[in-house]
Enzyme design. Structure first.
Site: not given
Length: 469
Positions: A73, A148, A172
């Site tokens: 990420k 996210s 997330s």
């Protein structure tokens, strides 16, 4: 191939990590225009690392991914690779070092091939930013994959990588897993060491694994765990393998199910799908009862502690780069600046009481099960939901309550696919266990997964229309 199957072939040298990098690159080229999951590639770096792995002789009993390509990420640093945090402030930043979590994964045979898209500083459960644009859901590219860790989830669902890392404050890891029809595990704080961090003593933000199957997630977790001197709350690796645990069926005693955690509006279709899915838990549990932890005060606890964290982590940016920050980040920082010591003290005391209530709850029940998200995936042009079932929200994160209420407990939680809406969009079931018992939630998720064929339905080709699933 699943990640587990790919690793077995890599271990035996039946296939090469260089071949898998080539395959991943081809798949990314075929699908990334549609989903925008992996905006930053580092293939030359990956091939150098893969060649190094090929030059090493595998050891008997070696704990390794043996060159499996993964995605990281874009909130996490990978040395020599663009590290934007989804923010125009850092759109040209090249990481000078790798996060200790990345170092551990690479030491254990992972090959990082890409950075996954994320909202600015991970703020919000809808993946878009001003640097790379919007990530879409492979099941329907008009929909959001959540966030996210939306780039990681979309990349997995579209078959761009076998494993991906994500992070989780308010949901997330779990929300995008639910929206994209994959598996995401939020471990207990400290289970996965990370850093160096500006806030190394924080308990609410964690790093964790994502995959297309529960076994793949367990495999990745095995490669992530362990203490590190750069993370003061990091925990020693357990004496057992999580992968071994998920391959050992277990009979649970009592499982609690709550459709709404006593606090949340739930979309009727999501409630119906999860309610039906829960009946499958009786296959490996003596009883499934409707009950819940007392989450009183949970909304305020989370909102206060999140705002304080945003003010601490990003407050200086409000003075230096306010013109480059998105509205939601500015709001969250500003809310943090409004807090008093009394506000924060109250939230910490109440979180402590909630933790004690959850510990008591898990003396009665082995697990708590609930829908992962209160709604199915929605249009990716909607920045955040304003209401559900007539309940109006006054901020951009209120619709995440099904996951952020669990965050308050520090308990491990996993989202596993449990069905589809009438329009063919994935829905996830959230399984929560006692503090530090990732093994239990993984075992339950694996046994639930074995009752269905949902994991076999990914990867998929990105699509703009859906037939009934």
């Amino acid at each position: 191939m699943t990640a587990l199957e790919a690793v077995e072939k890599l271990k035996s040298r039946e296939i090469s990590p260089l071949e898998l990098i080539d395959a991943a690159e081809q798949r990314i080229e075929q699908t990334n225009d549609a989903v925008n999951a992996l905006p930053v590639l580092c293939l030359d770096r990956a091939r150098k690392h893969a060649q190094k792995i090929l030059n090493e002789k595998p050891q008997n009993g070696q704990k390794s991914l043996f060159g499996l390509p993964i995605a990281i990420k874009d909130l996490t640093a990978v040395e020599g690779v663009l590290h934007t945090n989804g923010s125009p402030i850092f759109k040209d930043q090249i990481a000078q070092h790798s996060d200790v979590m990345v170092k551990r994964l690479e030491k254990n045979g992972a090959v990082v091939i890409a950075k996954a898209n994320t909202p600015e500083f991970g703020a919000g459960a809808q993946t878009f930013n001003e640097v790379f644009g919007t990530t879409t859901n492979p099941w329907n590219t008009r929909k959001t994959p959540g966030g996210s860790s939306g780039g990681s989830a979309a990349a997995l669902a579209a078959g761009q990588v076998w494993l991906a890392q994500g992070s989780d404050l308010g949901g997330s890891l779990r929300i995008p897993a639910s929206f994209a029809g994959v598996v995401g595990l939020r471990p207990s704080p400290g289970r996965v060491a990370h850093g160096p961090s500006a806030l190394p003593f924080g308990l609410n933000s964690v790093e964790g694994p994502m995959g297309r199957t529960v076994a793949d997630v367990a495999l990745m977790l095995d490669m992530m765990v362990g203490q590190d001197p750069w993370d003061p709350i990091s925990l020693p690796a357990p004496s057992y393998s999580y992968l071994d645990k998920v391959q050992q069926p277990v009979q649970f005693n009592r499982i609690a199910y709550s459709p709404d955690l006593g606090q949340c509006p739930i979309d009727a279709e999501v409630a119906e799908i999860c309610g039906k899915a829960v009946s499958g838990l009786r296959e490996f549990s003596a009883s499934v009862e409707e009950d819940c932890i007392d989450f009183s005060g949970g909304h305020d606890i989370f909102q206060i502690l999140r705002a304080a964290q945003f003010a601490a982590a990003h407050g200086p940016k409000l003075e230096t780069h306010k013109d480059l920050l998105k509205e939601d980040v500015i709001w969250n920082i500003s809310e943090g600046f409004k807090l008093t010591a009394n506000d924060i003290g109250w939230a910490l005391r109440e979180q402590g009481q909630l933790f004690h209530r959850s510990a008591a709850f898990f003396e009665t029940y082995d697990l708590l099960v609930t829908p992962t998200v209160m709604v199915p995936p929605f249009d990716h042009e909607i920045r955040s939901l304003k209401e559900v079932n007539g309940v109006k929200f006054d901020n951009y994160i209120a619709w995440l309550a099904q996951t952020y209420l669990i965050t308050n407990t520090t308990c491990p939680a996993i989202s596993v696919p449990c069905g589809f809406t009438k329009s063919g969009l994935p829905v996830g079931l959230q399984i929560v266990g006692p503090a530090h018992r990732e093994d239990l939630v993984l075992q339950a998720a694996a046994q639930f997964e074995a009752l269905h064929e949902y994991s076999a339905m990914t990867p998929i080709d990105p699509r703009t229309t859906l037939e009934s699933v």
